[in-house]
Scaffold this motif. Structure first.
Motif, PDB file in Angstrom:
ATOM      1  N   LEU A  26       0.828  -1.194   0.000  1.00 55.74           N
ATOM      2  CA  LEU A  26       0.000   0.000   0.000  1.00 55.74           C
ATOM      3  C   LEU A  26       0.870   1.256   0.000  1.00 55.74           C
ATOM      4  O   LEU A  26       1.875   1.330   0.708  1.00 55.74           O
ATOM      5  CB  LEU A  26      -0.860  -0.005   1.278  1.00 55.74           C
ATOM      6  N   ASP A  27       0.481   2.249  -0.764  1.00 52.70           N
ATOM      7  CA  ASP A  27       1.068   3.585  -0.655  1.00 52.70           C
ATOM      8  C   ASP A  27       0.193   4.330   0.343  1.00 52.70           C
ATOM      9  O   ASP A  27      -0.939   4.698   0.021  1.00 52.70           O
ATOM     10  CB  ASP A  27       1.065   4.291  -2.007  1.00 52.70           C
ATOM     11  N   PRO A  28       0.666   4.552   1.575  1.00 54.15           N
ATOM     12  CA  PRO A  28      -0.196   5.151   2.595  1.00 54.15           C
ATOM     13  C   PRO A  28      -0.601   6.589   2.288  1.00 54.15           C
ATOM     14  O   PRO A  28      -1.557   7.091   2.866  1.00 54.15           O
ATOM     15  CB  PRO A  28       0.635   5.066   3.871  1.00 54.15           C
ATOM     16  N   LEU A  29       0.108   7.237   1.369  1.00 53.05           N
ATOM     17  CA  LEU A  29      -0.255   8.603   1.007  1.00 53.05           C
ATOM     18  C   LEU A  29      -1.323   8.646  -0.090  1.00 53.05           C
ATOM     19  O   LEU A  29      -2.002   9.658  -0.261  1.00 53.05           O
ATOM     20  CB  LEU A  29       0.980   9.374   0.552  1.00 53.05           C
ATOM     21  N   HIS A  30      -1.464   7.543  -0.829  1.00 54.39           N
ATOM     22  CA  HIS A  30      -2.452   7.449  -1.904  1.00 54.39           C
ATOM     23  C   HIS A  30      -3.054   6.043  -1.919  1.00 54.39           C
ATOM     24  O   HIS A  30      -2.854   5.292  -2.866  1.00 54.39           O
ATOM     25  CB  HIS A  30      -1.809   7.765  -3.261  1.00 54.39           C
ATOM     26  N   PRO A  31      -3.778   5.658  -0.865  1.00 56.94           N
ATOM     27  CA  PRO A  31      -4.341   4.305  -0.812  1.00 56.94           C
ATOM     28  C   PRO A  31      -5.390   4.084  -1.898  1.00 56.94           C
ATOM     29  O   PRO A  31      -6.134   5.000  -2.251  1.00 56.94           O
ATOM     30  CB  PRO A  31      -4.951   4.225   0.581  1.00 56.94           C
ATOM     31  N   ASP A  32      -5.416   2.880  -2.411  1.00 58.81           N
ATOM     32  CA  ASP A  32      -6.359   2.501  -3.464  1.00 58.81           C
ATOM     33  C   ASP A  32      -7.355   1.509  -2.866  1.00 58.81           C
ATOM     34  O   ASP A  32      -6.991   0.373  -2.538  1.00 58.81           O
ATOM     35  CB  ASP A  32      -5.596   1.877  -4.629  1.00 58.81           C
TER      36      ASP A  32
END
Length: 83
Positions: A26-32
């Motif tokens: 996961l990208d915690p700054l841009h969660p999908d």
């Protein structure tokens, strides 16, 4: 040594919520929401690291660090029989 960073860490216990074998972490700054439908169930441990601070985390913790100012950093991986 210099600067400020934001650290976001996730416990290995929450891995089913922040890791998807098909896409990775996961990208915690841009969660999908589509790729990580349960990401909100993962508990994010956050903090600010400034000059003179020292951050240690255990094996298998996911981490994301964002530089917030010009910085010089020293980091080490410690690998031994325990991890």
């Amino acid at each position: 040594l210099k600067g400020r960073k934001q650290a976001i860490l996730y416990s290995p216990e929450d891995k089913p919520h922040y890791f998807n074998p098909a896409v990775g972490y996961l990208d915690p700054l841009h969660p999908d929401d589509g790729e990580f439908p349960t990401w909100r169930q993962a508990r994010a441990w956050t903090g600010t690291i400034e000059a003179g601070d020292f951050l240690i985390w255990g094996p298998n913790w996911a981490h994301h660090v964002v530089t917030q100012s010009d910085s010089i950093t020293v980091s080490y991986d410690v690998v031994n029989d325990l991890n």
